[in-house]
Design an enzyme around this catalytic site. Structure first.
Site, PDB file in Angstrom:
ATOM      1  N   SER A   1      45.378  34.566  48.473  1.00  0.00           N
ATOM      2  CA  SER A   1      46.436  34.082  47.861  1.00  0.00           C
ATOM      3  C   SER A   1      47.918  34.707  47.975  1.00  0.00           C
ATOM      4  CB  SER A   1      46.346  33.840  46.395  1.00  0.00           C
ATOM      5  OG  SER A   1      45.200  33.134  46.310  1.00  0.00           O
TER       6      SER A   1
ATOM      7  N   HIS B   1      45.091  29.694  54.105  1.00  0.00           N
ATOM      8  CA  HIS B   1      45.175  29.668  52.463  1.00  0.00           C
ATOM      9  C   HIS B   1      44.759  28.410  52.218  1.00  0.00           C
ATOM     10  CE1 HIS B   1      47.580  29.998  48.474  1.00  0.00           C
ATOM     11  NE2 HIS B   1      46.287  30.506  48.499  1.00  0.00           N
TER      12      HIS B   1
ATOM     13  N   GLU C   1      47.941  26.643  54.095  1.00  0.00           N
ATOM     14  CA  GLU C   1      49.122  27.420  54.560  1.00  0.00           C
ATOM     15  C   GLU C   1      48.539  28.194  55.624  1.00  0.00           C
ATOM     16  OE1 GLU C   1      52.035  27.993  50.450  1.00  0.00           O
ATOM     17  OE2 GLU C   1      50.381  29.348  50.758  1.00  0.00           O
TER      18      GLU C   1
ATOM     19  N   ASN D   1      52.353  29.460  45.859  1.00  0.00           N
ATOM     20  CA  ASN D   1      52.070  30.370  44.933  1.00  0.00           C
ATOM     21  C   ASN D   1      53.163  31.152  44.453  1.00  0.00           C
ATOM     22  OD1 ASN D   1      49.459  29.768  44.651  1.00  0.00           O
ATOM     23  ND2 ASN D   1      48.620  31.438  45.879  1.00  0.00           N
TER      24      ASN D   1
HETATM   25  N1  LIG Z   1      40.583  30.655  42.716  1.00  0.00           N
HETATM   26  C1  LIG Z   1      41.482  29.858  43.737  1.00  0.00           C
HETATM   27  O1  LIG Z   1      42.069  29.004  43.051  1.00  0.00           O
HETATM   28  C2  LIG Z   1      42.259  30.462  44.796  1.00  0.00           C
HETATM   29  C3  LIG Z   1      42.844  29.440  45.788  1.00  0.00           C
HETATM   30  C4  LIG Z   1      43.176  29.913  46.971  1.00  0.00           C
HETATM   31  C5  LIG Z   1      42.966  31.263  47.304  1.00  0.00           C
HETATM   32  N2  LIG Z   1      42.237  31.977  46.442  1.00  0.00           N
HETATM   33  C6  LIG Z   1      41.668  33.379  47.053  1.00  0.00           C
HETATM   34  O2  LIG Z   1      40.376  33.325  47.504  1.00  0.00           O
HETATM   35  C7  LIG Z   1      39.928  34.424  47.348  1.00  0.00           C
HETATM   36  C8  LIG Z   1      38.619  34.275  46.506  1.00  0.00           C
HETATM   37  O3  LIG Z   1      38.981  33.741  45.198  1.00  0.00           O
HETATM   38  P1  LIG Z   1      37.791  33.176  44.084  1.00  0.00           P
HETATM   39  O4  LIG Z   1      38.699  32.516  43.391  1.00  0.00           O
HETATM   40  O5  LIG Z   1      36.747  32.291  45.118  1.00  0.00           O
HETATM   41  O6  LIG Z   1      36.930  34.323  43.764  1.00  0.00           O
HETATM   42  P2  LIG Z   1      35.600  34.567  42.928  1.00  0.00           P
HETATM   43  O7  LIG Z   1      35.739  35.692  42.357  1.00  0.00           O
HETATM   44  O8  LIG Z   1      35.259  33.005  42.552  1.00  0.00           O
HETATM   45  O9  LIG Z   1      34.807  34.870  44.382  1.00  0.00           O
HETATM   46  C9  LIG Z   1      34.646  35.953  45.159  1.00  0.00           C
HETATM   47  C10 LIG Z   1      33.239  36.037  45.727  1.00  0.00           C
HETATM   48  O10 LIG Z   1      33.399  37.120  46.577  1.00  0.00           O
HETATM   49  C11 LIG Z   1      32.214  37.784  46.552  1.00  0.00           C
HETATM   50  N3  LIG Z   1      32.551  39.285  47.138  1.00  0.00           N
HETATM   51  C12 LIG Z   1      33.105  40.434  46.866  1.00  0.00           C
HETATM   52  N4  LIG Z   1      33.039  41.452  47.843  1.00  0.00           N
HETATM   53  C13 LIG Z   1      32.454  40.886  48.726  1.00  0.00           C
HETATM   54  C14 LIG Z   1      31.935  41.153  50.147  1.00  0.00           C
HETATM   55  N5  LIG Z   1      32.294  42.541  50.456  1.00  0.00           N
HETATM   56  N6  LIG Z   1      31.480  40.218  50.802  1.00  0.00           N
HETATM   57  C15 LIG Z   1      31.075  39.159  50.641  1.00  0.00           C
HETATM   58  N7  LIG Z   1      31.364  38.568  49.427  1.00  0.00           N
HETATM   59  C16 LIG Z   1      31.986  39.582  48.445  1.00  0.00           C
HETATM   60  C17 LIG Z   1      31.736  38.136  44.976  1.00  0.00           C
HETATM   61  O11 LIG Z   1      30.685  38.323  44.612  1.00  0.00           O
HETATM   62  C18 LIG Z   1      32.240  36.617  44.794  1.00  0.00           C
HETATM   63  O12 LIG Z   1      31.285  35.941  44.679  1.00  0.00           O
HETATM   64  C19 LIG Z   1      40.703  35.498  46.884  1.00  0.00           C
HETATM   65  O13 LIG Z   1      41.510  36.244  47.565  1.00  0.00           O
HETATM   66  C20 LIG Z   1      41.721  34.510  45.931  1.00  0.00           C
HETATM   67  O14 LIG Z   1      43.230  35.096  45.932  1.00  0.00           O
HETATM   68  C21 LIG Z   1      41.771  31.658  45.199  1.00  0.00           C
END
Ligand SMILES: NC(=O)c1ccc[n+]([C@@H]2O[C@H](COP(=O)([O-])OP(=O)(O)OC[C@H]3O[C@@H](n4cnc5c(N)ncnc54)[C@H](O)[C@@H]3O)[C@@H](O)[C@H]2O)c1
Length: 297
Positions: A117, A139, A151, A189
């Site tokens: 993000s 993104h 993005e 963001n």
């Molecule tokens: N939540 C949002 O709205 C949003 C939007 C855009 C981007 N993002 C980005 O996407 C990414 C994930 O966010 P999220 O909300 O899905 O988080 P989340 O916590 O829901 O999911 C993250 C997942 O990654 C897994 N994980 C951790 N280490 C790992 C590894 N080494 N190998 C494989 N899996 C692993 C965790 O077990 C978990 O299931 C972040 O970088 C976040 O900034 C989030």
């Protein structure tokens, strides 16, 4: 194309779903089977919803889930991937550790992407020096199977070929890509998350309830979803990580995370994904419970 999605959480499962429904061979990877099961359940739920709406047949759902989606807890499954996207926790060291391993595992031609993000795409690219030209930010927005924007963010090292590949790939997934250069929070963001942080401050100051803050912004500022509902959807751990990145990278106090945001994370009240945030949900990723506005400050 063979696609590996690392992280089966909030975003990863839905990004896997987007590739799956656009006829790619998808492997979803996470660190525990239970996280993979949760991700597959969400994909299944979305596809079955499309069946009920008569936008997809039950046969196609069975084929996609049975023959084109695999899951694994082993990073080595990426050994024949054409495209890998990391969607793991918003933590630079974890992401770099995964990327360095994948650099050894994946073939030379594999393009690497990050769904971060706000973290530096350039710093991630630098962690895999001999492949940094093939590293790019893609993104997606939440929920990724519905939101059109991606993005496509260039690291300083990203080649024109890799940028074009990613941009065209996002278009082929029926997304609307925008070209962005490296910078904390990119475009959306950098505007959106500080606005949510401000909404949290307004609530903490006792000016209005979470519902009224959202109603005000929906009807006064033309937002489809109010800032606190959106903040609950994104997840407060992610919101905090983004505010911290903006603050750290710019040194500008206008990006200071609100103390209540920090408290919400410490309490584990992360929003929709834990069933409690500024609103209450009937369990993790559940439906909103009417009248469940947060009343603690
Ligand atoms: N939540 C949002 O709205 C949003 C939007 C855009 C981007 N993002 C980005 O996407 C990414 C994930 O966010 P999220 O909300 O899905 O988080 P989340 O916590 O829901 O999911 C993250 C997942 O990654 C897994 N994980 C951790 N280490 C790992 C590894 N080494 N190998 C494989 N899996 C692993 C965790 O077990 C978990 O299931 C972040 O970088 C976040 O900034 C989030």
């Amino acid at each position: 194309m063979k696609v590996c999605v690392f992280g089966a959480g909030n975003m990863g499962a839905r990004i896997a779903e987007v590739f799956l429904t656009h006829d790619h061979e998808v492997t979803l990877v996470d660190i525990k089977d239970e996280f993979l099961a949760g991700g597959v359940k969400r994909i299944e739920g979305d596809l079955n919803f499309l069946v009920r709406k008569e936008k997809m047949t039950a046969e196609r759902v069975a084929d996609l889930l049975g023959n084109h989606l695999k899951t694994s807890t082993d990073r080595n499954v990426a050994s024949d991937a054409d495209f890998v996207i990391e969607v793991i926790l918003e933590n630079m060291e974890l992401k770099k550790d995964l990327l360095r391993d994948l650099d050894k595992i994946c073939p030379e031609h594999t393009i690497f992407a990050s769904n971060t993000s706000a973290l530096s795409i350039t710093e991630m690219a630098a962690s895999i020096p001999h492949r940094s030209d093939k590293f790019i930010g893609c993104h997606f927005f939440n929920p990724a199977q519905i939101m059109k924007l991606v993005e496509v963010t260039r690291a300083m090292q990203t080649s024109d070929e890799s940028f074009k590949f990613a941009y065209d790939l996002m278009t082929s997934l029926d997304k609307i890509p925008v070209a962005v250069h490296e910078g904390p929070g990119f475009v959306v963001n950098r505007i959106l998350i500080p606005m949510m942080n401000e909404a949290i401050g307004i609530y903490a100051d006792g000016l209005a309830s979470p519902s009224d803050i959202d109603i005000a912004m929906q009807n006064g500022a033309g937002m489809k979803s109010g800032p606190l509902h959106t903040a609950d959807l994104v997840g407060h751990d992610v919101n905090l990580a983004i505010m911290e990145t903006l603050y750290r990278e710019t040194g500008d106090p206008k990006y200071r995370p609100h103390p209540l945001l920090r408290k919400m994370v410490r309490a584990g009240w992360l929003g929709q994904k834990t069933g409690k945030g500024f609103f209450t949900y009937d369990g993790p990723f559940g439906k909103e419970v009417p009248g469940g506005d947060l009343t603690v400050r």
